[in-house]
Design a protein around this motif. Structure first.
Motif, PDB file in Angstrom:
ATOM      1  N   TYR A 176      63.689  16.746  12.111  1.00 12.39           N
ATOM      2  CA  TYR A 176      63.633  18.088  11.543  1.00 12.39           C
ATOM      3  C   TYR A 176      62.209  18.467  11.132  1.00 12.39           C
ATOM      4  O   TYR A 176      61.534  17.721  10.408  1.00 12.39           O
ATOM      5  N   GLN A 177      61.758  19.641  11.575  1.00 10.74           N
ATOM      6  CA  GLN A 177      60.350  20.012  11.449  1.00 10.74           C
ATOM      7  C   GLN A 177      59.868  20.123  10.004  1.00 10.74           C
ATOM      8  O   GLN A 177      58.693  19.868   9.723  1.00 10.74           O
ATOM      9  N   LYS A 178      60.735  20.487   9.078  1.00 13.43           N
ATOM     10  CA  LYS A 178      60.292  20.573   7.680  1.00 13.43           C
ATOM     11  C   LYS A 178      59.919  19.195   7.147  1.00 13.43           C
ATOM     12  O   LYS A 178      58.974  19.053   6.359  1.00 13.43           O
ATOM     13  N   ASN A 179      60.647  18.168   7.560  1.00 15.38           N
ATOM     14  CA  ASN A 179      60.384  16.805   7.098  1.00 15.38           C
ATOM     15  C   ASN A 179      59.319  16.101   7.935  1.00 15.38           C
ATOM     16  O   ASN A 179      58.695  15.145   7.467  1.00 15.38           O
ATOM     17  N   TYR A 180      59.138  16.563   9.172  1.00 16.47           N
ATOM     18  CA  TYR A 180      58.191  15.939  10.101  1.00 16.47           C
ATOM     19  C   TYR A 180      57.312  17.034  10.714  1.00 16.47           C
ATOM     20  O   TYR A 180      57.380  17.314  11.919  1.00 16.47           O
ATOM     21  N   PRO A 181      56.461  17.679   9.891  1.00 12.66           N
ATOM     22  CA  PRO A 181      55.762  18.892  10.336  1.00 12.66           C
ATOM     23  C   PRO A 181      54.734  18.667  11.436  1.00 12.66           C
ATOM     24  O   PRO A 181      54.390  19.613  12.146  1.00 12.66           O
ATOM     25  N   HIS A 204      71.934  20.708  12.900  1.00 14.56           N
ATOM     26  CA  HIS A 204      71.154  21.711  12.168  1.00 14.56           C
ATOM     27  C   HIS A 204      69.899  21.087  11.556  1.00 14.56           C
ATOM     28  O   HIS A 204      69.024  20.645  12.286  1.00 14.56           O
ATOM     29  N   VAL A 205      69.796  21.037  10.226  1.00 18.65           N
ATOM     30  CA  VAL A 205      68.573  20.565   9.569  1.00 18.65           C
ATOM     31  C   VAL A 205      68.716  19.139   9.032  1.00 18.65           C
ATOM     32  O   VAL A 205      67.890  18.695   8.225  1.00 18.65           O
ATOM     33  N   ASP A 207      68.372  15.242   8.586  1.00 17.19           N
ATOM     34  CA  ASP A 207      67.335  14.270   8.906  1.00 17.19           C
ATOM     35  C   ASP A 207      67.995  13.104   9.629  1.00 17.19           C
ATOM     36  O   ASP A 207      68.808  12.372   9.045  1.00 17.19           O
ATOM     37  N   MET A 208      67.664  12.935  10.903  1.00 15.63           N
ATOM     38  CA  MET A 208      68.261  11.859  11.682  1.00 15.63           C
ATOM     39  C   MET A 208      67.938  10.485  11.110  1.00 15.63           C
ATOM     40  O   MET A 208      68.705   9.535  11.306  1.00 15.63           O
ATOM     41  N   LEU A 209      66.830  10.361  10.394  1.00 22.05           N
ATOM     42  CA  LEU A 209      66.349   9.050   9.967  1.00 22.05           C
ATOM     43  C   LEU A 209      66.617   8.741   8.501  1.00 22.05           C
ATOM     44  O   LEU A 209      66.162   7.717   7.990  1.00 22.05           O
ATOM     45  N   LYS A 210      67.372   9.628   7.825  1.00 21.69           N
ATOM     46  CA  LYS A 210      67.718   9.383   6.425  1.00 21.69           C
ATOM     47  C   LYS A 210      69.199   9.695   6.210  1.00 21.69           C
ATOM     48  O   LYS A 210      69.695  10.722   6.695  1.00 21.69           O
ATOM     49  N   VAL A 211      69.893   8.830   5.508  1.00 22.88           N
ATOM     50  CA  VAL A 211      71.276   9.108   5.136  1.00 22.88           C
ATOM     51  C   VAL A 211      71.310  10.411   4.347  1.00 22.88           C
ATOM     52  O   VAL A 211      70.454  10.652   3.495  1.00 22.88           O
ATOM     53  N   HIS A 212      72.288  11.257   4.611  1.00 23.45           N
ATOM     54  CA  HIS A 212      72.337  12.607   4.063  1.00 23.45           C
ATOM     55  C   HIS A 212      72.147  12.627   2.541  1.00 23.45           C
ATOM     56  O   HIS A 212      72.808  11.886   1.804  1.00 23.45           O
ATOM     57  N   GLU A 213      71.196  13.469   2.111  1.00 24.27           N
ATOM     58  CA  GLU A 213      70.884  13.682   0.694  1.00 24.27           C
ATOM     59  C   GLU A 213      70.423  12.411  -0.022  1.00 24.27           C
ATOM     60  O   GLU A 213      70.609  12.253  -1.231  1.00 24.27           O
ATOM     61  N   THR A 214      69.843  11.490   0.734  1.00 21.62           N
ATOM     62  CA  THR A 214      69.263  10.285   0.141  1.00 21.62           C
ATOM     63  C   THR A 214      67.946   9.999   0.855  1.00 21.62           C
ATOM     64  O   THR A 214      67.587  10.652   1.826  1.00 21.62           O
ATOM     65  N   ASN A 215      67.237   8.993   0.375  1.00 21.69           N
ATOM     66  CA  ASN A 215      66.043   8.508   1.067  1.00 21.69           C
ATOM     67  C   ASN A 215      66.314   7.177   1.756  1.00 21.69           C
ATOM     68  O   ASN A 215      65.382   6.471   2.149  1.00 21.69           O
TER      69      ASN A 215
END
Length: 357
Positions: A176-181, A204-205, A207-215
């Motif tokens: 996702y471009q916001k997280n990986y600009p 949608h938005v 993050d493929m590399l982070k569990v949803h709503e976590t780091n």
């Protein structure tokens, strides 16, 4: 994913990203004023023809030349943060420079990439010198959707056919471009994705590399690399009743891609969507079996089994359509089910005579 995609690496649009990176490389040992010498001929032509674009590069150039900024570090960081395949595999992590002196240059680069994606990709000069997304999509479609056209992320959609109707699916920033600009114009990270998979209810938005709503980090398939084979089995309790409950099991084959497989299922909501497809269509599948055997309608378990085997064989001969594999799995489930379920099917067939008459 059901299958991997073929990348169109020969398309000129990949060179735009490389030429932008080369600007940052050319700045490393350059101590003169901002100018054409920092750019490839093609990128300078785009800058000259594009409103406001030069200003974004000038802002980056000035930020790079602030006191205390190491331009080599900036360039190395840009390269490190464009390793899409390695990010998906977990070999490296995405990390911007978190030092205050670099804040201005980071912000300038992110803003530049945002403008390049939102405005410059459709610039007439960009299209003439690098190609455009439309022509890339045409090549992508030919390489991935002919003769079979199925969404590799779900198998329930088709890609839009571009040539006759001049339509195309949107490109998803897989990371996702916001997280990986820094990946905004990197076509290693841009993947055509059919509407529902790319919509607000699915990828949608996220993050493929982070569990949803976590780091919490996770691995993900890279769409242009290999994926795991898997099997599907389905079952149902109290079919045709208000308490009807379908279940589905997707089992990965082999030892590889365990975490990637789970990420795919979670992000694209595969099990829920597959179940919804079965629940929505299975009655029409039974009516289809009825119509196929209209001259000899099944009226006992033996004749139903015979008709189901014929239906399965017929499905294997048909053109592949979205969701076809679930249609096949439904009949395989019925074929090995207990007699009570087959009796329910026979009762439904008998009740359906008036509907299809």
């Amino acid at each position: 994913m059901l299958n991997h995609l073929n990348k169109i690496e020969t398309h000129g649009i990949y060179q735009l990203h490389d030429d932008v990176l080369n600007f940052f490389q050319n700045c490393i040992n350059y101590n003169e004023e901002f100018g054409e010498v920092l750019f490839s001929d093609n990128l300078w032509a785009v800058i000259s023809a594009a409103k406001d674009l030069e200003g974004y590069f000038v802002t980056c150039f000035n930020a790079l030349n602030e006191n205390g900024v190491d331009k080599q570090i900036i360039y190395d960081n840009l390269l490190a943060n464009n390793r899409v395949v390695e990010f998906c595999r977990g070999d490296v992590s995405y990390e911007q420079i978190d030092i205050e002196i670099y804040n201005d240059v980071n912000s300038a680069i992110i803003t530049l990439y945002g403008f390049l994606w939102s405005s410059t990709m459709n610039n007439a000069t960009t299209k003439s010198l690098y190609g455009d997304i439309k022509s890339h999509y045409n090549d992508f479609f030919d390489a991935n959707c002919v003769p079979l056209n199925l969404c590799p992320f779900c198998g329930l959609e088709r890609y839009l056919r571009p040539k006759k109707m001049n339509w195309r699916d949107d490109y998803d920033h897989y990371l996702y471009q916001k997280n990986y600009p820094f990946l905004r114009i990197n076509f290693d990270n841009l993947v055509p994705m059919p509407g529902f998979c790319n919509g607000k209810y699915v990828k949608h938005v996220q993050d493929m590399l982070k569990v949803h709503e976590t780091n919490i980090p996770r691995l993900a398939y890279y769409p242009y690399h290999n994926v795991a084979d898997f099997t599907i089995s389905i079952s149902c309790v109290e079919m045709f009743s208000e308490n009807e409950e379908w279940s589905i099991t997707l089992k990965r084959e082999g030892e590889d891609f365990s975490e990637e497989f789970e990420t795919w299922k979670t992000v694209f909501k595969i099990e829920g969507r597959f179940l919804n497809e079965i629940e929505e269509h299975y009655e029409s599948w039974i009516i289809e079996l009825y119509n196929r055997n209209i001259e000899d309608i099944p009226d006992d378990i033996a004749s139903l089994d015979l008709a189901i085997n014929g239906q399965i064989a017929d499905l294997k001969k048909r053109a592949v359509v979205p969701g076809y594999f679930l249609h096949d799995k439904f009949w395989q489930f019925i074929l090995i089910s207990e007699d009570i379920i087959k009796e329910q099917i026979l009762f439904f067939i008998d009740q359906s005579k008036e509907l299809v008459a």
